[in-house]
Write a protein that holds these residues in place. Sequence first.
Motif, PDB file in Angstrom:
ATOM      1  N   ALA A 110     -31.465  20.713 -22.640  1.00  0.00           N
ATOM      2  CA  ALA A 110     -32.134  20.432 -21.728  1.00  0.00           C
ATOM      3  C   ALA A 110     -33.532  20.395 -21.838  1.00  0.00           C
ATOM      4  O   ALA A 110     -34.336  20.827 -22.772  1.00  0.00           O
ATOM      5  CB  ALA A 110     -31.719  21.744 -20.408  1.00  0.00           C
ATOM      6  N   PRO A 111     -34.180  19.811 -21.018  1.00  0.00           N
ATOM      7  CA  PRO A 111     -35.844  19.464 -21.282  1.00  0.00           C
ATOM      8  C   PRO A 111     -36.417  20.625 -20.982  1.00  0.00           C
ATOM      9  O   PRO A 111     -37.881  21.025 -21.496  1.00  0.00           O
ATOM     10  CB  PRO A 111     -36.136  18.485 -20.084  1.00  0.00           C
ATOM     11  N   SER A 112     -35.994  21.506 -20.294  1.00  0.00           N
ATOM     12  CA  SER A 112     -36.780  23.169 -19.900  1.00  0.00           C
ATOM     13  C   SER A 112     -35.388  24.187 -20.217  1.00  0.00           C
ATOM     14  O   SER A 112     -34.072  23.893 -20.374  1.00  0.00           O
ATOM     15  CB  SER A 112     -37.298  23.148 -18.603  1.00  0.00           C
ATOM     16  N   PRO A 113     -35.685  25.244 -20.198  1.00  0.00           N
ATOM     17  CA  PRO A 113     -34.724  26.232 -20.541  1.00  0.00           C
ATOM     18  C   PRO A 113     -33.863  26.247 -19.247  1.00  0.00           C
ATOM     19  O   PRO A 113     -34.039  25.988 -18.261  1.00  0.00           O
ATOM     20  CB  PRO A 113     -35.554  27.672 -20.449  1.00  0.00           C
ATOM     21  N   ALA A 114     -32.554  26.531 -19.463  1.00  0.00           N
ATOM     22  CA  ALA A 114     -31.465  26.102 -18.474  1.00  0.00           C
ATOM     23  C   ALA A 114     -30.476  27.466 -18.440  1.00  0.00           C
ATOM     24  O   ALA A 114     -30.516  28.272 -19.373  1.00  0.00           O
ATOM     25  CB  ALA A 114     -30.360  24.927 -18.897  1.00  0.00           C
ATOM     26  N   ARG A 115     -30.198  27.514 -17.076  1.00  0.00           N
ATOM     27  CA  ARG A 115     -29.348  28.670 -17.004  1.00  0.00           C
ATOM     28  C   ARG A 115     -28.152  28.441 -16.016  1.00  0.00           C
ATOM     29  O   ARG A 115     -28.429  27.607 -14.910  1.00  0.00           O
ATOM     30  CB  ARG A 115     -30.029  29.539 -16.163  1.00  0.00           C
ATOM     31  N   LEU A 116     -27.184  29.259 -16.337  1.00  0.00           N
ATOM     32  CA  LEU A 116     -26.102  28.723 -15.647  1.00  0.00           C
ATOM     33  C   LEU A 116     -25.697  29.817 -14.591  1.00  0.00           C
ATOM     34  O   LEU A 116     -25.632  31.053 -14.882  1.00  0.00           O
ATOM     35  CB  LEU A 116     -24.532  28.534 -16.298  1.00  0.00           C
ATOM     36  N   HIS A 117     -25.553  29.919 -13.166  1.00  0.00           N
ATOM     37  CA  HIS A 117     -25.519  30.828 -12.281  1.00  0.00           C
ATOM     38  C   HIS A 117     -24.065  30.694 -11.695  1.00  0.00           C
ATOM     39  O   HIS A 117     -23.653  29.803 -11.124  1.00  0.00           O
ATOM     40  CB  HIS A 117     -26.359  30.547 -11.215  1.00  0.00           C
ATOM     41  N   PHE A 118     -23.230  31.697 -12.073  1.00  0.00           N
ATOM     42  CA  PHE A 118     -22.029  31.936 -11.205  1.00  0.00           C
ATOM     43  C   PHE A 118     -22.445  32.711  -9.873  1.00  0.00           C
ATOM     44  O   PHE A 118     -23.261  32.962  -9.655  1.00  0.00           O
ATOM     45  CB  PHE A 118     -20.992  32.765 -12.031  1.00  0.00           C
ATOM     46  N   SER A 119     -21.404  32.616  -8.913  1.00  0.00           N
ATOM     47  CA  SER A 119     -21.366  33.170  -7.451  1.00  0.00           C
ATOM     48  C   SER A 119     -22.329  34.475  -7.636  1.00  0.00           C
ATOM     49  O   SER A 119     -21.728  35.455  -8.396  1.00  0.00           O
ATOM     50  CB  SER A 119     -20.046  33.263  -6.829  1.00  0.00           C
ATOM     51  N   ARG A 120     -23.378  34.746  -7.000  1.00  0.00           N
ATOM     52  CA  ARG A 120     -24.018  35.851  -6.917  1.00  0.00           C
ATOM     53  C   ARG A 120     -23.244  37.016  -6.502  1.00  0.00           C
ATOM     54  O   ARG A 120     -23.375  38.222  -6.765  1.00  0.00           O
ATOM     55  CB  ARG A 120     -25.357  35.548  -6.177  1.00  0.00           C
ATOM     56  N   SER A 121     -22.530  36.750  -5.263  1.00  0.00           N
ATOM     57  CA  SER A 121     -21.871  37.988  -4.962  1.00  0.00           C
ATOM     58  C   SER A 121     -20.616  38.391  -5.778  1.00  0.00           C
ATOM     59  O   SER A 121     -20.533  39.550  -5.786  1.00  0.00           O
ATOM     60  CB  SER A 121     -21.417  37.442  -3.474  1.00  0.00           C
ATOM     61  N   THR A 122     -20.007  37.288  -6.490  1.00  0.00           N
ATOM     62  CA  THR A 122     -18.992  37.741  -7.402  1.00  0.00           C
ATOM     63  C   THR A 122     -19.568  38.458  -8.701  1.00  0.00           C
ATOM     64  O   THR A 122     -18.878  39.351  -9.123  1.00  0.00           O
ATOM     65  CB  THR A 122     -18.240  36.670  -7.829  1.00  0.00           C
ATOM     66  N   VAL A 123     -20.697  37.932  -9.059  1.00  0.00           N
ATOM     67  CA  VAL A 123     -21.465  38.746 -10.316  1.00  0.00           C
ATOM     68  C   VAL A 123     -21.727  40.139  -9.597  1.00  0.00           C
ATOM     69  O   VAL A 123     -21.442  41.184 -10.743  1.00  0.00           O
ATOM     70  CB  VAL A 123     -22.416  37.778 -10.623  1.00  0.00           C
ATOM     71  N   ALA A 124     -22.237  40.149  -8.690  1.00  0.00           N
ATOM     72  CA  ALA A 124     -22.743  41.323  -8.342  1.00  0.00           C
ATOM     73  C   ALA A 124     -21.585  42.463  -8.063  1.00  0.00           C
ATOM     74  O   ALA A 124     -21.759  43.701  -8.403  1.00  0.00           O
ATOM     75  CB  ALA A 124     -23.537  41.469  -6.905  1.00  0.00           C
ATOM     76  N   ALA A 125     -20.491  41.882  -7.685  1.00  0.00           N
ATOM     77  CA  ALA A 125     -19.291  42.891  -7.696  1.00  0.00           C
ATOM     78  C   ALA A 125     -18.544  43.253  -8.953  1.00  0.00           C
ATOM     79  O   ALA A 125     -18.076  44.311  -9.002  1.00  0.00           O
ATOM     80  CB  ALA A 125     -18.259  42.261  -6.379  1.00  0.00           C
ATOM     81  N   GLU A 126     -18.724  42.314  -9.760  1.00  0.00           N
ATOM     82  CA  GLU A 126     -17.823  42.408 -11.068  1.00  0.00           C
ATOM     83  C   GLU A 126     -18.518  43.031 -11.969  1.00  0.00           C
ATOM     84  O   GLU A 126     -18.088  43.698 -13.105  1.00  0.00           O
ATOM     85  CB  GLU A 126     -17.302  40.947 -11.589  1.00  0.00           C
ATOM     86  N   GLY A 127     -20.088  43.010 -12.181  1.00  0.00           N
ATOM     87  CA  GLY A 127     -20.913  43.376 -13.110  1.00  0.00           C
ATOM     88  C   GLY A 127     -20.393  42.483 -14.537  1.00  0.00           C
ATOM     89  O   GLY A 127     -20.179  41.434 -14.523  1.00  0.00           O
ATOM     90  N   GLU A 128     -20.308  43.431 -15.583  1.00  0.00           N
ATOM     91  CA  GLU A 128     -19.864  43.040 -16.895  1.00  0.00           C
ATOM     92  C   GLU A 128     -18.550  43.094 -17.144  1.00  0.00           C
ATOM     93  O   GLU A 128     -18.103  43.211 -18.391  1.00  0.00           O
ATOM     94  CB  GLU A 128     -20.808  43.689 -17.997  1.00  0.00           C
ATOM     95  N   ALA A 129     -17.509  43.318 -16.279  1.00  0.00           N
ATOM     96  CA  ALA A 129     -16.347  43.764 -16.403  1.00  0.00           C
ATOM     97  C   ALA A 129     -15.337  42.778 -17.176  1.00  0.00           C
ATOM     98  O   ALA A 129     -14.597  43.116 -18.088  1.00  0.00           O
ATOM     99  CB  ALA A 129     -15.680  43.994 -15.132  1.00  0.00           C
ATOM    100  N   GLY A 130     -15.959  41.628 -17.173  1.00  0.00           N
ATOM    101  CA  GLY A 130     -15.258  40.408 -17.950  1.00  0.00           C
ATOM    102  C   GLY A 130     -15.805  40.190 -19.448  1.00  0.00           C
ATOM    103  O   GLY A 130     -14.910  39.391 -20.096  1.00  0.00           O
ATOM    104  N   VAL A 131     -16.688  40.893 -19.853  1.00  0.00           N
ATOM    105  CA  VAL A 131     -17.486  40.834 -21.070  1.00  0.00           C
ATOM    106  C   VAL A 131     -16.908  41.913 -22.024  1.00  0.00           C
ATOM    107  O   VAL A 131     -17.176  43.157 -21.461  1.00  0.00           O
ATOM    108  CB  VAL A 131     -18.974  40.567 -20.962  1.00  0.00           C
TER     109      VAL A 131
END
Length: 269
Positions: A110-131
């Motif tokens: 990417a021409p600039s730093p890039a970031r992929l955002h999953f659903s904020r509400s889902t990320v907040a609810a699950e935390g790092e459970a999937g890692v």
Amino acid sequence: TQSRAAMSMESAAATAAAGAENAGTVLTMPETLEKLDRVKVFSIVRILPNGMKDTCASSSGEICFYTDAADATAALDELKRSEPDAKLRLELVALGRAFALVQGLMGLRAPSPARLHFSRSTVAAEGEAGVPEHLRDRMRSAGTFPLFYAEDIGSHRVTPVFFSRDDLLAQWVKGGNTAETLPPITVTDLRIVVARTLQEPGDWKPLVLIPPSGSAELVKVLTDRAGSEAAIGQGFVRGAQLLAKVEHEVALADGDVPPPLTAGEGLKI
């Protein structure tokens, strides 16, 4: 430079080749990204004065991709408030391409730093459970990309992986089951799924990422808009070609251009 995670994923298929004969196969990186491309994510673009589109970085300077329509719309509204005179809008990007840009895969950057955002509400609810715990420190800076599956949902032909628990439950109930009989749900991470397809020999053909149901309406709107714009663009091209043809025929009739040579009328010297 390419991240360690990117180099690890790109070399995974080669290091997993031994012993694959009796245990299925691994996927190549293009095959895995093609599976991801079934899902569309959202990005913000800037419409330039000449009508061309350009990537638009967020206030943090990052090019962002969103899996959730509400998150993408909120980000667009925030950017519009900070740049009221700018022409900004959402565009669709295939998840595989977005993931490759963020991770630095397949030579994409990417021409600039890039970031992929999953659903904020889902990320907040699950935390790092999937890692996996031993990978959390290394993977934390990019955020988490939670995905969900259950062993009893799907078949030998389709192994669905979902972006939310609600979508998984809806699929279970759609099959004639009750919420009370829902089997245990496994939480994973998109990066883990990608790495497994590259490293672990198996039958990955049935693997299907199910697009988030909450984003389906906006995806359809943007898809229809893109189709309309493409049709208009093709119409302009055909119109320009027809106009050029008519102008040439008129000029030919007026004697402004020489008639085309017929067979045997080559130049004589």
